[in-house]
Structure formats: structure tokens, C-alpha cells
Write an enzyme that holds these catalytic residues in place. Sequence first.
Site, PDB file in Angstrom:
ATOM      1  N   HIS A  94       0.811  -1.218   0.000  1.00 23.59           N
ATOM      2  CA  HIS A  94       0.000   0.000   0.000  1.00 23.59           C
ATOM      3  C   HIS A  94       0.844   1.268   0.000  1.00 23.59           C
ATOM      4  O   HIS A  94       0.366   2.342   0.358  1.00 23.59           O
ATOM      5  CB  HIS A  94      -1.005  -0.024   1.153  1.00 23.59           C
ATOM      6  CG  HIS A  94      -2.228  -0.824   0.790  1.00 23.59           C
ATOM      7  ND1 HIS A  94      -2.147  -2.136   0.450  1.00 23.59           N
ATOM      8  CD2 HIS A  94      -3.523  -0.476   0.661  1.00 23.59           C
ATOM      9  CE1 HIS A  94      -3.360  -2.583   0.146  1.00 23.59           C
ATOM     10  NE2 HIS A  94      -4.218  -1.589   0.266  1.00 23.59           N
ATOM     11  N   ASP A 153      -5.978   4.828   9.910  1.00 24.60           N
ATOM     12  CA  ASP A 153      -7.393   4.968   9.530  1.00 24.60           C
ATOM     13  C   ASP A 153      -7.897   3.734   8.793  1.00 24.60           C
ATOM     14  O   ASP A 153      -9.090   3.449   8.778  1.00 24.60           O
ATOM     15  CB  ASP A 153      -7.578   6.166   8.586  1.00 24.60           C
ATOM     16  CG  ASP A 153      -7.294   7.470   9.281  1.00 24.60           C
ATOM     17  OD1 ASP A 153      -7.233   7.487  10.522  1.00 24.60           O
ATOM     18  OD2 ASP A 153      -7.130   8.487   8.576  1.00 24.60           O
ATOM     19  N   GLU A 269      -9.425  14.041  14.651  1.00 25.41           N
ATOM     20  CA  GLU A 269      -8.930  14.232  13.285  1.00 25.41           C
ATOM     21  C   GLU A 269      -9.686  15.401  12.660  1.00 25.41           C
ATOM     22  O   GLU A 269     -10.397  16.131  13.363  1.00 25.41           O
ATOM     23  CB  GLU A 269      -9.114  12.957  12.433  1.00 25.41           C
ATOM     24  CG  GLU A 269      -8.087  11.892  12.697  1.00 25.41           C
ATOM     25  CD  GLU A 269      -7.889  10.930  11.526  1.00 25.41           C
ATOM     26  OE1 GLU A 269      -8.376  11.202  10.407  1.00 25.41           O
ATOM     27  OE2 GLU A 269      -7.229   9.888  11.731  1.00 25.41           O
TER      28      GLU A 269
HETATM   29  P1  FAD Z   1       4.277  -1.864   1.990  1.00 22.34           P
HETATM   30  O1  FAD Z   1       3.803  -0.825   1.056  1.00 22.34           O
HETATM   31  O2  FAD Z   1       4.212  -3.249   1.540  1.00 22.34           O
HETATM   32  O3  FAD Z   1       5.771  -1.510   2.484  1.00 22.34           O
HETATM   33  C1  FAD Z   1       6.096  -0.210   2.897  1.00 22.34           C
HETATM   34  C2  FAD Z   1       7.595  -0.142   3.279  1.00 22.34           C
HETATM   35  O4  FAD Z   1       7.812  -0.899   4.451  1.00 22.34           O
HETATM   36  C3  FAD Z   1       8.525  -0.724   2.222  1.00 22.34           C
HETATM   37  O5  FAD Z   1       9.730  -0.028   2.226  1.00 22.34           O
HETATM   38  C4  FAD Z   1       8.739  -2.133   2.690  1.00 22.34           C
HETATM   39  O6  FAD Z   1       9.960  -2.672   2.245  1.00 22.34           O
HETATM   40  C5  FAD Z   1       8.730  -1.953   4.202  1.00 22.34           C
HETATM   41  N1  FAD Z   1       8.221  -3.128   4.890  1.00 22.34           N
HETATM   42  C6  FAD Z   1       7.057  -3.780   4.695  1.00 22.34           C
HETATM   43  N2  FAD Z   1       6.948  -4.806   5.551  1.00 22.34           N
HETATM   44  C7  FAD Z   1       8.067  -4.794   6.307  1.00 22.34           C
HETATM   45  C8  FAD Z   1       8.563  -5.600   7.362  1.00 22.34           C
HETATM   46  N3  FAD Z   1       7.880  -6.652   7.815  1.00 22.34           N
HETATM   47  N4  FAD Z   1       9.763  -5.293   7.891  1.00 22.34           N
HETATM   48  C9  FAD Z   1      10.477  -4.235   7.459  1.00 22.34           C
HETATM   49  N5  FAD Z   1      10.063  -3.456   6.450  1.00 22.34           N
HETATM   50  C10 FAD Z   1       8.877  -3.724   5.888  1.00 22.34           C
HETATM   51  N6  FAD Z   1      -0.615   5.364   7.160  1.00 22.34           N
HETATM   52  C11 FAD Z   1      -0.823   5.860   8.387  1.00 22.34           C
HETATM   53  O7  FAD Z   1       0.112   6.035   9.161  1.00 22.34           O
HETATM   54  N7  FAD Z   1      -2.086   6.183   8.795  1.00 22.34           N
HETATM   55  C12 FAD Z   1      -3.176   5.967   8.019  1.00 22.34           C
HETATM   56  O8  FAD Z   1      -4.282   6.259   8.425  1.00 22.34           O
HETATM   57  C13 FAD Z   1      -2.980   5.420   6.735  1.00 22.34           C
HETATM   58  N8  FAD Z   1      -4.033   5.159   5.935  1.00 22.34           N
HETATM   59  C14 FAD Z   1      -3.815   4.608   4.711  1.00 22.34           C
HETATM   60  C15 FAD Z   1      -4.927   4.315   3.898  1.00 22.34           C
HETATM   61  C16 FAD Z   1      -4.746   3.749   2.671  1.00 22.34           C
HETATM   62  C17 FAD Z   1      -5.951   3.449   1.811  1.00 22.34           C
HETATM   63  C18 FAD Z   1      -3.423   3.493   2.196  1.00 22.34           C
HETATM   64  C19 FAD Z   1      -3.212   2.932   0.831  1.00 22.34           C
HETATM   65  C20 FAD Z   1      -2.327   3.783   2.981  1.00 22.34           C
HETATM   66  C21 FAD Z   1      -2.507   4.347   4.243  1.00 22.34           C
HETATM   67  N9  FAD Z   1      -1.431   4.640   5.080  1.00 22.34           N
HETATM   68  C22 FAD Z   1      -1.657   5.154   6.328  1.00 22.34           C
HETATM   69  C23 FAD Z   1      -0.042   4.473   4.623  1.00 22.34           C
HETATM   70  C24 FAD Z   1       0.517   3.134   5.066  1.00 22.34           C
HETATM   71  O9  FAD Z   1       0.735   3.100   6.455  1.00 22.34           O
HETATM   72  C25 FAD Z   1       1.884   2.887   4.418  1.00 22.34           C
HETATM   73  O10 FAD Z   1       1.781   3.007   3.031  1.00 22.34           O
HETATM   74  C26 FAD Z   1       2.385   1.504   4.778  1.00 22.34           C
HETATM   75  O11 FAD Z   1       3.725   1.377   4.373  1.00 22.34           O
HETATM   76  C27 FAD Z   1       1.553   0.487   4.066  1.00 22.34           C
HETATM   77  O12 FAD Z   1       1.738  -0.751   4.652  1.00 22.34           O
HETATM   78  P2  FAD Z   1       1.986  -1.996   3.739  1.00 22.34           P
HETATM   79  O13 FAD Z   1       1.883  -3.142   4.642  1.00 22.34           O
HETATM   80  O14 FAD Z   1       1.130  -2.006   2.545  1.00 22.34           O
HETATM   81  O15 FAD Z   1       3.515  -1.705   3.378  1.00 22.34           O
END
Ligand code: FAD
Length: 523
Positions: A94, A153, A269
Site C-alpha cells: 500500500h 485509519d 482528526e
Molecule cells: P508496503 O507498502 O508493503 O511496504 C512499505 C515499506 O515498508 C517498504 O519499504 C517495505 O519494504 C517496508 N516493509 C514492509 N513490511 C516490512 C517488514 N515486515 N519489515 C520491514 N520493512 C517492511 N498510514 C498511516 O500512518 N495512517 C493511516 O491512516 C494510513 N491510511 C492509509 C490508507 C490507505 C488506503 C493506504 C493505501 C495507505 C494508508 N497509510 C496510512 C499508509 C501506510 O501506512 C503505508 O503506506 C504503509 O507502508 C503500508 O503498509 P503496507 O503493509 O502495505 O507496506
Amino acid sequence: MVTKFLLTFAICRLIVTVGLAVYPTEILRFGDLEGHLSLDPSDVVSASRDFGGLRGTEPMAVLHPASARDVARLVRSSYESALGFSVSARGHGHSINGQAMTRNGVVIQMSGSRRPPRISEKLMYVDVWGGELWIDVLQSTLEHGLAPKSWTDYLYLSVGGTISNAGISGQAFNHGPQISNVHELEVVTGKGEVVTCSENQNWELYHAVLGGLGQFGIITRARIALERAPQKVRWIRVLYSNFSAFAEDQEFLISLHTQPATLKFDYVEGFVIVDEGLINNWRSSFFSPRNPVKISSLHADAGVLYCLEIAKNYHQSNAQVIDKEVEALLKKLNYIPATEFTTDLPYVDFLDRVHKAELKLRAKNLWDVPHPWLNLFVPKSRITDFDKGVFKGILGNKTSGPILIYPMNKNKWDEKNSAVTPNENVFYLVAFLRSALDNGDETQTLKFLENQNKQILRFCKDKGIEAKQYLPHYTTQQEWMHHFGDKWELFSERKMKFDPRNILANGQGIFKPSFDDLDIASL
Ligand code: FAD
């Protein structure tokens, strides 16, 4: 079932041509994996996509690990091999700018392979797999009447993904971000070592990893602080046409963090409404169509309205006092009279509110569109300038998605962690959650919105507003150095210590791998 097999995996770099460079063949050997390494094109393609939809980089293979040991084995293979290859953990993909992608390397798909969480009711924590989604953490802990304290969120994000950034929502003013609510981590470093770390054990790695953008290790387990789960939530929205009144009320509400629970809201918020069409956008479907709010009737200043969003948690057993507690707090606020919208709902529905909007957008094919998001932490002292220059200026009464704005208390953030925030006691998150559409409206195109993001960043620079990007994205190391400021030296020293060959999370574009002269950010 745990499958054990011996796999000789040939990464055919011989035929991988990137620009003019042709890479030599490299053979990696993995024996005795519990999970599996996949070369399946559908796996590879899915690891080359993310929510942003702005870039795509295919890895050479995808590991579906069954344990921390699998993760360690893969990373160690790279660390110990002559040529090396990059490794990126992918949570739920994400990110916006390819942060979880890698090329000439392997993506470890952390989500999707669940491990049973381990809950200690006595010590009020849960141990979860790094790829666990927050929605699943919530469901497991609720079975014990418990829940994590600090949220995002949206819950379809992985634990490792959010705590590599910070993890923020309306509870952060009170409990701090998610990274302030992690007691212990198990991490696979860039040397392929499995290390348990906490404030008392390997503290440097622990603090490096929290908000560390995946640079120091792959989180395979996190120990998350829990509280008794509330049963219900009173969710309230009130409107303002005056920015100062809105910001003063938000800042007042977050200053109550030291007060007992009865005297403060549990969630604070807000969002900006610059376009009447967006009052019922995907994050604010809360407003009932039977009770429409006409912006034009509210005398918005420069056509802009501000919506304060607050919530109070409660148990059925104290439902009688909630009215009084909420009324007492609302009396202290200066919103436009008669613009109060209230709803009561189960705690889990409140926390999972964005998913409902996701399902609606998916049904209209509006979820898988490009998302040129921009998230900024803006210091409190400059938020009024930001309002004038951006909400009432650059946006020109048009935007393409929700704009969140809410303040947080810096003292709830641990400076020892890697996450970067402005140097003031209070700072705001301002999040432009844009969706680019190809519907004939030029102001909704990707190009237009990306340009607008650049304009906003330039505005901050020109006006000397020391905003910090949240979920940062930069293309040069110079910009990263500026982003980390005083923390850069420590950040790069820690990188040398825990991932000396720059194997991990190259999709962030911070450090160049020692074995590859190309990085994603430069594409
Ligand atoms: P990924 O996109 O898969 O990875 C993100 C980064 O973290 C990459 O660099 C990856 O290599 C690293 N990573 C992933 N897993 C690990 C692990 N296990 N160990 C070490 N590194 C790792 N953020 C907020 O803070 N608050 C919010 O309310 C919020 N709302 C969101 C709503 C939506 C619809 C979306 C799309 C995003 C939102 N986000 C929010 C952002 C979100 O927290 C970040 O984009 C987060 O990185 C997404 O998590 P993911 O698991 O998809 O990570």
C-alpha cells in the site's frame, strides 16, 4: 502445512537487460525452506505493483516465507554471496512510490502467510507476525476483549509496513503513533541475523527499525501494546468556516491528552472541504444524503470549510453518561452552530470505516487508479500560512480526494526512533489523498495532481515552512539528507551497522546497493 524442499534457484541475470547494462548470471542456492520461492509470473507482476500505481518494477522472484528463518536464509544468501542481490519486504503493497519494490532482487511477501498471534492478557500485549494485517490483529485481540491502542485509519495494512513508517490516526495525540506502542521486535538484519530487540535489549536496532523505512531489518515479529477494547464509539463531526477557530479547537482537544478519559475525546482528526462535491467523498460518506450540507449556505471563507472529526469510546455499561461527557466537551468548541453530525457504532465498525468506502470504490472501479498522495507534517507555527497558501490558494477550490488535517503532540514520539517530525511541540498531519482519473477533467489527471504536489512542496520551501514528508519519497540522497536533518548521520551509521551491503528496501531509494548501480528512484 510446512513444506520442506530443496530448491536450486537460478536467477537468470544473463538475460536481464537494463538500459545498456547486461548483468552476469548469478546462481543462488536455497535449501530447506519452509515456505517457497516463486518465479510465477503472476507473483512477480503483483510484487511490481502498489497502491500508488505510479511505477512498477519487477523483482526476479518472490519469497513466501513460512518463518523468520526463511527470511534470514534469503537475506544471508545475498549478504554472503559475491555479487549479492537486493531484498525488499512487502507488507500489503500500500505504498505510493514503489517503496516495497526491488529490481534485480527478491521481494519477500510478508502478508498472506499468517502465524497465530500470541496474546498475554496479563501483560496486555500481542505478539504478531510482521506481515499480519491490522484488521486481523484487531479480530484476534477482540476475542479476548482487548485491542491495540494506536491505529491507522485503514486496517488492511501490515504491521511491518506501518511501523516502518510510524502508523498514525486520530489516537496518536493521546497514545502516540503505532511506533510508540511496540514493546519488542524480532528483526532479520541485512546480515541475515535474527535479532530480538527492545528498549532493554539491542536497543539501537529497535529504535532504528521503528520508523526506519525498512532500512535496517525485516520485522518478523512485533509485540504490540493492548488496552481493554471499548464496545462502542460516539462519532461526531462539526463544521467550521474559520480556520483559526478550527485549528484552535483541534489544538485545545489534543492538549487534553493528560486528562482522565472522561474529560477528553479518544480520537481527534479533521479534514478540509475545498470542493462542495467532496463533502461526501470516500472518507466522509458519514454525512447522510437525507441531511445534505450545503457549503454555499455556510458562508465558507474563500469557499473552504473545515470539518473536525472526534470520537469518544464507551462501554454499554456507561452509555448513560456518554451524552453528558460529550456535551461538556462540545460546549468548549467554536464550530458553526447546528452543524453537528453524530452517529453511534460498534468499535470495530468505527476502526474499519475506510474499508466500507474501499468496497464502494472497488464496485465503481475507482480503487485501482493512480494515487499521487502527498503527506506532510507541518509545524503548528506555520499551519495558518499553509492554509492561506495551499487550501485557499494552490488548490483553487478543486481537489481530487480527501484532505486530512489533524495535530499531534511531539512528546508522544520517541526521538530515538528513526521517524522524522518537525521541531515543534505540536505539528499537523496534512494528507492529500488524491485519486487521478481519466474523465476529461484536466484538474483530475495524474499530471495535474503531480504538478500540484510539486507546487505545494515548492510553496513550503519558498516560504521557509519546515514541513517533513510522512511516507517520504525523494529521488536524491541530498534530499534524504535534508529530510533526516540532524538524524542523518545516525541513520547512515546505523545502516552501515545493520545492513552494510545495502541489501534491504532499495525501493525507498535512500542508499545504493553495493552490487547494483541502478536504483528504482532514478527510473
Ligand atoms: P508496503 O507498502 O508493503 O511496504 C512499505 C515499506 O515498508 C517498504 O519499504 C517495505 O519494504 C517496508 N516493509 C514492509 N513490511 C516490512 C517488514 N515486515 N519489515 C520491514 N520493512 C517492511 N498510514 C498511516 O500512518 N495512517 C493511516 O491512516 C494510513 N491510511 C492509509 C490508507 C490507505 C488506503 C493506504 C493505501 C495507505 C494508508 N497509510 C496510512 C499508509 C501506510 O501506512 C503505508 O503506506 C504503509 O507502508 C503500508 O503498509 P503496507 O503493509 O502495505 O507496506
